[in-house]
Design a protein around this motif. Structure first.
Motif, PDB file in Angstrom:
ATOM      1  N   ARG A  86      46.296 -12.598 -75.207  1.00 45.32           N
ATOM      2  CA  ARG A  86      45.115 -13.134 -75.891  1.00 45.32           C
ATOM      3  C   ARG A  86      43.847 -12.879 -75.084  1.00 45.32           C
ATOM      4  O   ARG A  86      42.795 -12.558 -75.652  1.00 45.32           O
ATOM      5  N   LYS A  89      42.935  -9.261 -75.541  1.00 50.80           N
ATOM      6  CA  LYS A  89      42.318  -9.037 -76.852  1.00 50.80           C
ATOM      7  C   LYS A  89      40.884  -9.574 -76.870  1.00 50.80           C
ATOM      8  O   LYS A  89      39.990  -8.935 -77.414  1.00 50.80           O
ATOM      9  N   SER A  90      40.696 -10.745 -76.270  1.00 45.21           N
ATOM     10  CA  SER A  90      39.342 -11.324 -76.218  1.00 45.21           C
ATOM     11  C   SER A  90      38.403 -10.429 -75.421  1.00 45.21           C
ATOM     12  O   SER A  90      37.256 -10.211 -75.826  1.00 45.21           O
ATOM     13  N   ASN A  91      38.883  -9.919 -74.304  1.00 41.76           N
ATOM     14  CA  ASN A  91      38.053  -9.022 -73.491  1.00 41.76           C
ATOM     15  C   ASN A  91      37.707  -7.747 -74.249  1.00 41.76           C
ATOM     16  O   ASN A  91      36.583  -7.244 -74.161  1.00 41.76           O
TER      17      ASN A  91
END
Length: 168
Positions: A86, A89-91
């Motif tokens: 997660r 993905k956020s980065n």
């Protein structure tokens, strides 16, 4: 000498006293010894059985604890992997937003510069048009209007003509 030997009737030594005691209380003492031995054996057997049961239960409990620890380790590793995915993905989403923002900002800057250049060009054209119109109006005014010197000459010549006419 012992206390029993002192309390013994005269003429009895300690060994004789022991023999008498053995005759009087021997069967009962042997029965008590037998019962004590049986109770000791029973207690020892019970303690051994309890110790074995306790060791089995402790082993089962340790095994259960190890399984629980392994399960918790697996769950923690799984949760850490999911959290890491997660975060990745956020980065990536943040990087994509940064790139899009930079692109949009560049586009806006280019549009701003183009608009500014167009406005500067329009302002320059307006200034040139105004200057031409001003020159044109100035030329028209010059052609249609007399300047002061010409007016004063004209008035002077009219004054002379009127004066001449009045003399006549």
């Amino acid at each position: 000498m012992s206390e029993e030997a002192e309390n013994a009737p005269e003429g009895m030594d300690e060994k004789s006293l022991e023999t008498v005691r053995d005759i009087l209380f021997g069967a009962q003492a042997r029965e008590n010894d037998k019962r004590s031995k049986h109770l000791e054996d029973l207690i020892k057997t019970s303690v051994d059985r309890l110790e074995r049961d306790l060791n089995k239960q402790l082993a089962a409990l340790n095994k259960s604890l190890e399984k629980a620890q392994d399960q918790l380790r697996k769950e923690a590793a799984n949760t850490a992997d999911k959290l890491s995915a997660r975060i990745d993905k956020s980065n990536e989403a943040i990087a994509a937003l940064d790139a899009q923002t930079a692109t949009n900002l560049g586009d806006m800057q280019d549009q701003h510069n183009a608009d500014l250049a167009a406005l500067e060009k329009d302002a320059k054209n307006w200034n040139e048009d105004l200057a031409k119109q001003l020159e044109l109006v100035h030329a028209q005014l010059k052609d249609t209007k007399l300047d002061r010197a010409t007016i004063s000459e004209l008035l002077a010549s009219m004054a002379v003509a009127i004066a001449d006419d009045s003399k006549d």
